[in-house]
Design a protein around this motif. Structure first.
Motif, PDB file in Angstrom:
ATOM      1  N   ILE A  57     -14.310 -66.823 -25.130  1.00  0.00           N
ATOM      2  CA  ILE A  57     -13.478 -66.706 -26.337  1.00  0.00           C
ATOM      3  C   ILE A  57     -14.033 -67.620 -27.423  1.00  0.00           C
ATOM      4  O   ILE A  57     -14.306 -68.798 -27.166  1.00  0.00           O
ATOM      5  N   ALA A 108     -10.055 -61.318 -32.341  1.00  0.00           N
ATOM      6  CA  ALA A 108      -9.739 -61.162 -30.923  1.00  0.00           C
ATOM      7  C   ALA A 108     -11.004 -60.932 -30.115  1.00  0.00           C
ATOM      8  O   ALA A 108     -11.919 -60.212 -30.559  1.00  0.00           O
ATOM      9  N   TRP A 114      -7.969 -64.817 -37.268  1.00  0.00           N
ATOM     10  CA  TRP A 114      -8.301 -64.808 -35.853  1.00  0.00           C
ATOM     11  C   TRP A 114      -9.024 -63.504 -35.495  1.00  0.00           C
ATOM     12  O   TRP A 114      -8.617 -62.417 -35.882  1.00  0.00           O
ATOM     13  N   SER A 133      -6.557 -69.879 -34.804  1.00  0.00           N
ATOM     14  CA  SER A 133      -6.841 -69.630 -33.397  1.00  0.00           C
ATOM     15  C   SER A 133      -5.541 -69.284 -32.682  1.00  0.00           C
ATOM     16  O   SER A 133      -4.478 -69.815 -33.021  1.00  0.00           O
ATOM     17  N   ARG A 134      -5.669 -68.416 -31.709  1.00  0.00           N
ATOM     18  CA  ARG A 134      -4.483 -68.025 -30.943  1.00  0.00           C
ATOM     19  C   ARG A 134      -4.625 -68.388 -29.473  1.00  0.00           C
ATOM     20  O   ARG A 134      -3.800 -67.961 -28.659  1.00  0.00           O
ATOM     21  N   SER A 193     -13.340 -59.594 -26.768  1.00  0.00           N
ATOM     22  CA  SER A 193     -13.367 -58.365 -25.985  1.00  0.00           C
ATOM     23  C   SER A 193     -12.776 -58.624 -24.610  1.00  0.00           C
ATOM     24  O   SER A 193     -12.660 -59.774 -24.178  1.00  0.00           O
ATOM     25  N   ALA A 223      -5.658 -62.574 -25.186  1.00  0.00           N
ATOM     26  CA  ALA A 223      -6.151 -62.742 -26.556  1.00  0.00           C
ATOM     27  C   ALA A 223      -6.746 -61.453 -27.100  1.00  0.00           C
ATOM     28  O   ALA A 223      -6.701 -61.207 -28.309  1.00  0.00           O
ATOM     29  N   SER A 224      -7.302 -60.610 -26.229  1.00  0.00           N
ATOM     30  CA  SER A 224      -7.882 -59.349 -26.690  1.00  0.00           C
ATOM     31  C   SER A 224      -6.825 -58.404 -27.244  1.00  0.00           C
ATOM     32  O   SER A 224      -7.135 -57.490 -27.993  1.00  0.00           O
ATOM     33  N   THR A 225      -5.563 -58.629 -26.872  1.00  0.00           N
ATOM     34  CA  THR A 225      -4.471 -57.811 -27.408  1.00  0.00           C
ATOM     35  C   THR A 225      -3.919 -58.366 -28.714  1.00  0.00           C
ATOM     36  O   THR A 225      -3.014 -57.770 -29.290  1.00  0.00           O
ATOM     37  N   GLY A 226      -4.435 -59.529 -29.150  1.00  0.00           N
ATOM     38  CA  GLY A 226      -3.965 -60.140 -30.385  1.00  0.00           C
ATOM     39  C   GLY A 226      -2.850 -61.144 -30.212  1.00  0.00           C
ATOM     40  O   GLY A 226      -2.399 -61.747 -31.191  1.00  0.00           O
ATOM     41  N   LYS A 227      -2.393 -61.336 -28.984  1.00  0.00           N
ATOM     42  CA  LYS A 227      -1.319 -62.291 -28.742  1.00  0.00           C
ATOM     43  C   LYS A 227      -1.875 -63.689 -28.474  1.00  0.00           C
ATOM     44  O   LYS A 227      -3.056 -63.876 -28.213  1.00  0.00           O
TER      45      LYS A 227
END
Length: 661
Positions: free
Chosen positions: A217, A138, A136, A244-245, A140, A190-194
């Protein structure tokens, strides 16, 4: 030489490490709703991983199951049977989803395997081998200035950036581009990786949300039933594998196995499409709330209107509200005018009379048609779905089965089609009223197709489009036209509607349903939110003294939800209390009620006949909200006793149902 997996006598040998597997078996019996221990043979040691699908022998039959965990020992005390087969080593059931499935089953007095059928799609071997793999990336941080119109919008986004479990109820402004706002919060998380899960009611909302998310995204996964089993399973596996997250979709997406969920979103939580029609009948809002509680993720409940359940989240302090100021609201809200149901009869304009429109609605439509489309919401589909005697106004009934008569519309052999029965389908060309003997018929309710006909005659030269059960339109161009739609089927106008007319308000408000007022306001606000911001007009045909009408005129769903919750608290109705409906044959229902060991605040209402079916009855059971967990346990135990006794009569239990009355 003997195989290492077997002894010299050919017997199977257990795995050397963690030889016990705890498995939830696919057996739909309430008294078997618990994990069972099995022995892991050494030849399956590497593939029998937690989350894998397996097949085991249960009561002499080969059944499917999910492997929950491996253990060193078992408390069973007897010899354990071996796992027969690992269907696939793919770990499709994550520990988080298994925990959520157990919590959902416990809340709704259901069984875990029933929830897992909703959470984990059926396997497709070809899709499993073709599923995507990868890492995945991330996105911006996006521009999220659209949230600045809400005083708490910026602070909520900041909480999401820092990973705090912020819970919020968002009231979207009229004409708000809600897909863009949801895409922005998804990109922030999503930019934080979660991970992010967003659930919407239907495919039209999903298409709009998908386009908005794709702009911000890369690699967003869309899940919906219309993809087909194979493609849906392929995409679902991509989410499970972490490719994908960010996943968006309809109802079942609430269980999507995203890695490290940081935000869970439900849009328009009052829509009945968010409630599962299969046991144990969970609601998306409650599933996501349970998931947020167990995983530490943030929760966002959004919509133009607000449900009493969402209001309870705010008043209890579990969630904060995100609402625009009255100054910002006044700058974008449409002008809403209410007209009584019978005022159209005083209109002198024959065109307005034929279209069943009050003069103010007729003038609003005519003015808007100069440069934009007009939306007309009609509560009922069809032509004339309900008929009555033209003289005494008694409901028109079929003389064969006593079902309701309706006009189908259209022409047959050069003449209008005769009335027909909505139950047995038989035509009724020679109607005669059983009460007064009259042969005349009149329409009780005018459907969307008949309304479209009348509007076409009232506004000649303008195209008339319909959106409903037969064909649901996704969008319409911004050219002058009349768009007649049933609630929930309103298409989006690319530049907004010039006017929205909400007809036959009595048909929505007059339903014998606990949620009639709340649902009516939700449908009205969803349609009214499609007008052009600032200068759009909304005309609602309903008594202005009614609370839903006042809330619409002031565009104040928060006040209405607060009033609704206060009234339900006073009367002892959900969500102020936990309530269950129990439906079944009289003997089976009474036997179950006699054995219920209710909590101290428990109360049984009924039973009463269920509609016109005298073979079934319904009882209501309610307890204080604090004892809701105890009520669910009692009802689950009662069902377990019935299945253990092999009772044949079906008794259906629903906790927190939509249809209480």
């Amino acid at each position: 030489m003997a195989n290492k997996a077997t002894s010299r006598r050919g017997e199977r040998v257990p795995a050397a490490v963690l030889p016990v597997a705890r498995i939830v078996v696919d057996v739909p019996l309430a008294h078997l709703d618990r994990p069972f221990d099995y022995q892991v043979p050494s030849e399956l040691d590497s593939t029998a991983v937690p989350g894998a699908r397996v097949r085991v022998r249960f009561a002499g039959q080969l059944v499917d199951g999910f492997l929950l965990e491996r253990a060193e020992t078992s408390d069973y005390g007897k010899k354990l049977a071996y796992i027969e087969k690992v269907v696939s080593p793919e770990p499709v059931l994550s520990p988080e989803i298994a925990s959520v499935a157990r919590a959902v089953a416990d809340r709704y007095a259901g069984s875990m395997i029933d929830v897992l059928r909703l959470a984990v799609p059926p396997r497709h071997a070809r899709a499993e081998s073709a599923a995507m793999d990868g890492e995945w990336v991330a996105p911006s941080v996006p521009d999220s200035s659209g949230w600045s119109r809400y005083p708490r919008g910026a602070s909520y986004l900041e909480a999401l950036r820092t990973g705090r479990p912020a819970h919020a109820v968002w009231q979207a402004l009229p004409a708000e581009d809600w897909p863009a706002r949801l895409a922005e919060v998804a990109a922030v998380v999503a930019s934080t990786g979660k991970g992010v899960v967003i659930v919407v009611p239907d495919h039209r909302d999903l298409a709009r949300l998908g386009a908005a998310c794709a702009a911000l995204i890369d690699g967003v996964v869309t899940l919906s039933a219309d993809l087909g089993p194979s493609e849906r399973y392929k995409r679902w596996l991509a989410v499970r594998r972490g490719v994908s997250r960010v996943v968006i979709g309809t109802r079942a997406t609430a269980f999507a196995p995203v890695h490290d969920p940081g935000l869970l979103v439900v849009w328009d939580d009052g829509d009945d499409l968010h409630t599962e029609q299969r046991s144990p009948y969970p609601n998306v809002r409650d599933v996501l709330a349970l998931r947020a509680h167990s995983s530490g993720a943030a929760l966002l409940v959004g919509g133009f209107a607000r449900t009493a359940e969402a209001q309870l989240l705010v008043e209890s302090g579990w969630a904060h509200e995100i609402v625009a100021s009255r100054e910002v609201l006044r700058s974008v809200a449409p002008r809403v005018v209410s007209v009584g149901d019978n005022d159209w009869q005083e209109v002198k304009d024959p065109a307005a009379r034929s279209a069943r429109l009050p003069s103010i609605a007729f003038e609003a439509a005519r003015a808007a048609l100069q440069d934009s489309p007009v939306l007309i919401q009609v509560p009922r589909r069809g032509y004339v779905p309900a008929l009555a005697c033209g003289q005494c106004r008694a409901p028109a009934r079929c003389r064969r089965c006593a079902g309701p008569l309706a006009l189908p519309g259209g022409v047959e052999d050069g003449a209008p089609k005769p009335a027909h029965c909505r139950w047995c389908g038989v035509s009724e060309a020679g109607f005669r009223c059983q009460a007064c003997g009259s042969r005349r018929l009149r329409g009780q309710i005018i459907g969307a197709r008949r309304t479209a006909e009348e509007l076409g005659r009232a506004f000649p030269g303008f195209p008339v489009r319909t959106s409903g059960a037969d064909e649901v339109l996704t969008s319409v161009p911004s050219k002058p036209a009349l768009v007649v739609a049933t609630p929930g089927a309103e298409p989006v106008a690319l530049e907004g509607y010039g006017a929205v007319l909400l007809l036959d308000g009595w048909a929505l408000l007059g339903r014998a349903d606990l949620r009639a007022a709340e649902e009516t306001l939700r449908r009205w606000m969803t349609a009214a939110a499609l007008v052009r911001p600032g200068n759009g007009r909304v005309v609602v045909i309903a008594d202005s003294s009614l609370a839903p009408v006042q809330a619409l005129v002031r565009w104040d769903p928060v006040w209405h939800a607060s009033t609704e919750l206060a009234a339900r608290t006073e009367l002892g109705f959900p969500p102020a209390v936990r309530m269950a409906t129990i439906d079944g044959a009289p003997d089976a229902l009474n036997a179950l009620l006699d054995e219920l060991r209710l909590p101290p605040t428990g109360e049984i209402l009924g039973p009463v006949p269920l509609g016109e079916d005298e073979q079934k009855e319904r009882a209501l059971v309610r307890v204080a909200r604090a004892e809701g967990r105890a009520l669910a346990a009692v009802l689950a135990e009662a069902q377990a006793v019935r299945t253990a006794r092999k009772e044949q009569e079906l008794v259906r239990i629903k906790l927190d149902p939509l249809e209480v009355l």
